[in-house]
Design a protein around this motif. Structure first.
Motif, PDB file in Angstrom:
ATOM      1  N   ASN A  56      21.528  32.609  -1.458  1.00  0.00           N
ATOM      2  CA  ASN A  56      22.473  33.429  -2.222  1.00  0.00           C
ATOM      3  C   ASN A  56      21.780  34.530  -2.998  1.00  0.00           C
ATOM      4  O   ASN A  56      22.358  35.144  -3.899  1.00  0.00           O
ATOM      5  N   ASP A  57      20.501  34.754  -2.666  1.00  0.00           N
ATOM      6  CA  ASP A  57      19.690  35.791  -3.306  1.00  0.00           C
ATOM      7  C   ASP A  57      19.456  35.537  -4.794  1.00  0.00           C
ATOM      8  O   ASP A  57      19.280  36.463  -5.581  1.00  0.00           O
ATOM      9  N   GLN A  58      19.466  34.250  -5.177  1.00  0.00           N
ATOM     10  CA  GLN A  58      19.186  33.865  -6.560  1.00  0.00           C
ATOM     11  C   GLN A  58      17.717  33.477  -6.680  1.00  0.00           C
ATOM     12  O   GLN A  58      17.167  32.792  -5.804  1.00  0.00           O
ATOM     13  N   LEU A  59      17.090  33.939  -7.744  1.00  0.00           N
ATOM     14  CA  LEU A  59      15.686  33.592  -7.973  1.00  0.00           C
ATOM     15  C   LEU A  59      15.544  32.095  -8.209  1.00  0.00           C
ATOM     16  O   LEU A  59      16.324  31.499  -8.950  1.00  0.00           O
ATOM     17  N   VAL A  60      14.542  31.486  -7.583  1.00  0.00           N
ATOM     18  CA  VAL A  60      14.282  30.056  -7.722  1.00  0.00           C
ATOM     19  C   VAL A  60      12.848  29.874  -8.190  1.00  0.00           C
ATOM     20  O   VAL A  60      11.923  30.488  -7.652  1.00  0.00           O
ATOM     21  N   ALA A  61      12.653  29.028  -9.201  1.00  0.00           N
ATOM     22  CA  ALA A  61      11.311  28.806  -9.760  1.00  0.00           C
ATOM     23  C   ALA A  61      10.603  27.714  -8.965  1.00  0.00           C
ATOM     24  O   ALA A  61      10.759  26.530  -9.245  1.00  0.00           O
ATOM     25  N   LEU A  62       9.840  28.122  -7.961  1.00  0.00           N
ATOM     26  CA  LEU A  62       9.087  27.162  -7.161  1.00  0.00           C
ATOM     27  C   LEU A  62       7.627  27.103  -7.570  1.00  0.00           C
ATOM     28  O   LEU A  62       6.974  26.081  -7.423  1.00  0.00           O
ATOM     29  N   ASP A  63       7.089  28.211  -8.046  1.00  0.00           N
ATOM     30  CA  ASP A  63       5.680  28.230  -8.432  1.00  0.00           C
ATOM     31  C   ASP A  63       5.530  27.816  -9.888  1.00  0.00           C
ATOM     32  O   ASP A  63       6.478  27.857 -10.675  1.00  0.00           O
ATOM     33  N   ARG A  64       4.333  27.416 -10.244  1.00  0.00           N
ATOM     34  CA  ARG A  64       4.100  26.878 -11.588  1.00  0.00           C
ATOM     35  C   ARG A  64       4.310  27.893 -12.707  1.00  0.00           C
ATOM     36  O   ARG A  64       4.894  27.551 -13.743  1.00  0.00           O
ATOM     37  N   PRO A  65       3.884  29.165 -12.552  1.00  0.00           N
ATOM     38  CA  PRO A  65       4.172  30.126 -13.633  1.00  0.00           C
ATOM     39  C   PRO A  65       5.667  30.304 -13.886  1.00  0.00           C
ATOM     40  O   PRO A  65       6.101  30.377 -15.038  1.00  0.00           O
ATOM     41  N   SER A  66       6.460  30.359 -12.816  1.00  0.00           N
ATOM     42  CA  SER A  66       7.910  30.511 -12.991  1.00  0.00           C
ATOM     43  C   SER A  66       8.511  29.293 -13.680  1.00  0.00           C
ATOM     44  O   SER A  66       9.421  29.401 -14.510  1.00  0.00           O
ATOM     45  N   GLN A  67       8.007  28.117 -13.350  1.00  0.00           N
ATOM     46  CA  GLN A  67       8.499  26.906 -13.994  1.00  0.00           C
ATOM     47  C   GLN A  67       8.124  26.882 -15.469  1.00  0.00           C
ATOM     48  O   GLN A  67       8.904  26.411 -16.307  1.00  0.00           O
ATOM     49  N   ARG A  68       6.958  27.419 -15.797  1.00  0.00           N
ATOM     50  CA  ARG A  68       6.592  27.521 -17.221  1.00  0.00           C
ATOM     51  C   ARG A  68       7.537  28.480 -17.938  1.00  0.00           C
ATOM     52  O   ARG A  68       7.937  28.235 -19.085  1.00  0.00           O
TER      53      ARG A  68
END
Length: 241
Positions: free
Chosen positions: A140-152
């Motif tokens: 749906n073209d939504q950003l998903v936090a898969l990597d560790r910086p994004s999860q932080r």
């Protein structure tokens, strides 16, 4: 990176299998990666500080164990380590050693001397915590936090929302609710950063994350950091920060 104390070995001598140490490690440190601080409910691995593939004599030795997520464990792999050249949460004040940016990046603290900063950088590289944010999108073209910086970054957002709630209603009951959110979210260091001006909350984070208060790296009365780490278990090459 959350400082911890895992204490003395629960068995005399070596373990029959290193996997047998996992229940005691989880009981003493909680279900979190010792490096990136993510909460890991499943697939949390026993991490061999000195890789078992390069030093078989330490494969089943308690002093050589931490807990790690798949990412940190895989990045570290069988890379040989010199304990003098890295920082470890069971013997150094790794909370004081790093700064957590609002962009999800982790970097050596500006308060470190040259040798300490080099060791801090070596540790980030060893477990891959120096990698940058990557953009992932779903169907749906939504950003998903898969990597560790994004999860932080997600954890920072949750902590900031909790701080806003506390500022609107600064009660002890609110702090206890926030602590529960912090424990489920993980990332102890991020909660300490966001609540830096709320000593009562910092004190409860230190008390509530398993093994942290016992590390000796914090003043339990006000949450201030103590350096160098006292390394109460006397692990090799400790107290570098």
């Amino acid at each position: 990176m959350r400082p911890v104390r895992k204490g003395s070995s629960p068995v005399n001598g070596d373990f029959n299998k290193y996997e047998d140490a996992k229940p005691d490690l989880v009981s003493r440190l909680g279900l979190y990666c010792s490096y990136c601080e993510r909460p890991i409910k499943t697939l949390l691995a026993i991490e061999h500080i000195e890789p078992k593939g390069t030093n078989k004599t330490l494969e089943k030795v308690w002093s050589n164990f931490l807990l790690a997520c798949v990412n940190c464990n895989s990045c570290k792999g069988s890379t040989p380590v010199n304990l003098q050249d890295i920082l470890l949460p069971d013997r150094d004040n790794t909370f004081l050693a790093y700064e957590y940016g609002y962009d999800g990046e982790v970097s050596p603290s500006s308060t470190l001397n040259v040798q300490q900063s080099t060791s801090a950088k070596n540790t980030l590289t060893l477990v891959g915590l120096d990698k940058s944010v990557q953009a992932y999108r779903d169907s749906n073209d939504q950003l998903v936090a898969l990597d560790r910086p994004s999860q932080r970054m997600e954890a920072i957002g949750i902590a900031q929302e909790s701080l806003s709630l506390y500022q609107s209603l600064p009660l002890n009951q609110m702090i206890e609710s926030i602590v529960k959110t912090a424990l489920s979210t993980g990332y102890f260091s991020i909660w300490m950063k966001v609540f830096d001006q709320v000593p009562a909350a910092k004190q409860r984070f230190i008390e509530s994350f398993k093994g942290t208060g016992d590390s000796g790296c914090f003043d339990l009365n006000n949450g201030a950091t103590i350096t160098p780490a006292p390394n109460p278990d006397g692990w090799t090459a400790g107290s570098k920060v």
